[in-house]
Design an enzyme around this catalytic site. Structure first.
Site, PDB file in Angstrom:
ATOM      1  N   GLY A  56       0.773  -1.239   0.000  1.00 28.61           N
ATOM      2  CA  GLY A  56       0.000   0.000   0.000  1.00 28.61           C
ATOM      3  C   GLY A  56       0.800   1.283   0.000  1.00 28.61           C
ATOM      4  CG  ASN A 108       1.090   3.266  -5.785  1.00 28.51           C
ATOM      5  OD1 ASN A 108       1.372   4.298  -6.370  1.00 28.51           O
ATOM      6  ND2 ASN A 108       1.716   2.122  -5.995  1.00 28.51           N
ATOM      7  CG  LEU A 158      -1.500  -7.561  -7.101  1.00 31.95           C
ATOM      8  CD1 LEU A 158      -0.290  -8.324  -6.599  1.00 31.95           C
ATOM      9  CD2 LEU A 158      -1.097  -6.561  -8.178  1.00 31.95           C
ATOM     10  CG  ASN A 191      -4.746  -0.696 -12.402  1.00 29.39           C
ATOM     11  OD1 ASN A 191      -4.553  -1.039 -11.238  1.00 29.39           O
ATOM     12  ND2 ASN A 191      -4.101  -1.261 -13.415  1.00 29.39           N
ATOM     13  CG  HIS A 207       0.428  -1.841 -15.568  1.00 30.32           C
ATOM     14  ND1 HIS A 207       0.044  -3.108 -15.187  1.00 30.32           N
ATOM     15  CD2 HIS A 207       1.431  -2.005 -16.473  1.00 30.32           C
ATOM     16  CE1 HIS A 207       0.771  -4.001 -15.844  1.00 30.32           C
ATOM     17  NE2 HIS A 207       1.618  -3.361 -16.626  1.00 30.32           N
ATOM     18  CG  ASP A 224      -3.098  -4.171 -17.247  1.00 26.90           C
ATOM     19  OD1 ASP A 224      -3.571  -3.537 -16.295  1.00 26.90           O
ATOM     20  OD2 ASP A 224      -2.293  -5.108 -17.100  1.00 26.90           O
ATOM     21  CD  GLU A 269       4.022   1.969  -9.314  1.00 29.18           C
ATOM     22  OE1 GLU A 269       3.123   1.751  -8.485  1.00 29.18           O
ATOM     23  OE2 GLU A 269       4.726   1.052  -9.783  1.00 29.18           O
TER      24      GLU A 269
HETATM   25  C1  GAR Z   1       2.800  -1.241  -7.599  1.00 29.41           C
HETATM   26  O1  GAR Z   1       4.081  -1.293  -8.183  1.00 29.41           O
HETATM   27  C2  GAR Z   1       1.740  -1.272  -8.687  1.00 29.41           C
HETATM   28  O2  GAR Z   1       2.094  -0.613  -9.857  1.00 29.41           O
HETATM   29  C3  GAR Z   1       1.591  -2.748  -8.898  1.00 29.41           C
HETATM   30  O3  GAR Z   1       1.646  -3.314  -7.609  1.00 29.41           O
HETATM   31  C4  GAR Z   1       2.511  -2.509  -6.801  1.00 29.41           C
HETATM   32  C5  GAR Z   1       1.804  -2.205  -5.496  1.00 29.41           C
HETATM   33  O4  GAR Z   1       2.640  -1.499  -4.623  1.00 29.41           O
HETATM   34  N1  GAR Z   1       0.378  -3.052  -9.586  1.00 29.41           N
HETATM   35  C6  GAR Z   1       0.283  -3.971 -10.555  1.00 29.41           C
HETATM   36  O5  GAR Z   1       1.222  -4.670 -10.867  1.00 29.41           O
HETATM   37  C7  GAR Z   1      -1.084  -4.088 -11.196  1.00 29.41           C
HETATM   38  N2  GAR Z   1      -1.006  -4.805 -12.431  1.00 29.41           N
HETATM   39  P1  GAR Z   1       2.058  -0.817  -3.323  1.00 29.41           P
HETATM   40  O6  GAR Z   1       1.191  -1.873  -2.604  1.00 29.41           O
HETATM   41  O7  GAR Z   1       3.275  -0.465  -2.518  1.00 29.41           O
HETATM   42  O8  GAR Z   1       1.248   0.379  -3.714  1.00 29.41           O
END
Ligand code: GAR
Length: 208
Positions: free
Chosen positions: A14, A16, A92, A109, A111, A152, A181
């Site tokens: 988490g 993001n 995911l 979303n 990515h 996606d 991100e």
């Molecule tokens: C992030 O890098 C995000 O882009 C990816 O999961 C990670 C979550 O990080 N998402 C995907 O791969 C979706 N296809 P976080 O839990 O630290 O935010």
């Protein structure tokens, strides 16, 4: 301006989510995160939400018969709080088509690669960075996009670019992309909450 109510779905750590919460709390985003929904009981996102007094809800995917059941439960929690925007912040799983239809053009979303390359089912987390390294691409970077029924493939809102280094590992590339991100996801959420995003076919126009 009315504050935008944001619901976040996440699977893991988490960071993001944290970037979005911080941007709401600093006033950069005219909105507030009103609920965080995780699909795994050990997801650290739930702790992050609690620290900020945000409702945190576990919908254990392993206890749902299928993704339709999971998606219906998530939709109920979001609707109970009149959520305006749904953010998938490291979520995911693939939501049921009924969920996408219900929240159409209100789901964002993040990515970890430059879509439309390196997307699609199975392309998440380290798998994405491994594929980028294997491809020999010189650049990578995150994409924030609207979610539609095709995995996606929804209209792209923001992207940023980082170089791929000769000695990169999936972990080092992940770290470099993740920093970006945390900048572009809150920015896209801000634009959404300010009503600045107009979808025109596959292109998103950002109104100034
Ligand atoms: C992030 O890098 C995000 O882009 C990816 O999961 C990670 C979550 O990080 N998402 C995907 O791969 C979706 N296809 P976080 O839990 O630290 O935010």
């Amino acid at each position: 301006m009315k504050k935008c109510k944001i619901g976040v779905l996440a699977t893991g750590g988490g960071t993001n989510l944290q970037a979005i919460i911080d941007a709401c709390e600093s006033g950069m985003i005219p909105g507030e995160v009103v609920v965080v929904i995780a699909n795994k009981k050990d997801a650290y996102v739930l702790e992050r939400a609690k620290k900020h007094n945000i409702d945190s809800i576990l919908i254990d995917r392993s206890k749902c018969r299928n993704m339709k059941e999971f998606s219906d439960k998530a939709a109920l929690e979001l609707n109970n709080r009149s959520v305006d925007l749904v953010c998938l912040a490291g979520f995911l799983l693939k939501l049921a088509p009924s969920f996408i239809a219900e929240f159409g053009n209100r789901i964002l979303n993040i990515h970890p690669a430059l879509l439309p390359a390196f997307g699609g089912e199975g392309m998440y987390g380290h798998h994405v960075h491994e594929a980028v390294l294997k491809s020999g691409a010189r650049f990578s970077g995150p994409t924030v996009h609207f979610v539609d029924e095709e995995y996606d493939k929804g209209a792209i809102i923001l992207q940023d670019v980082v170089p791929v280094m000769d000695n990169d590992t999936p972990e080092s590339l992940h770290k470099r992309v993740l920093e970006k991100e945390h900048i572009i996801f809150p920015k896209a959420v801000k634009y959404f909450c300010e009503n600045k995003l107009v979808i025109s076919g596959k292109r998103v126009i950002i109104k100034e």
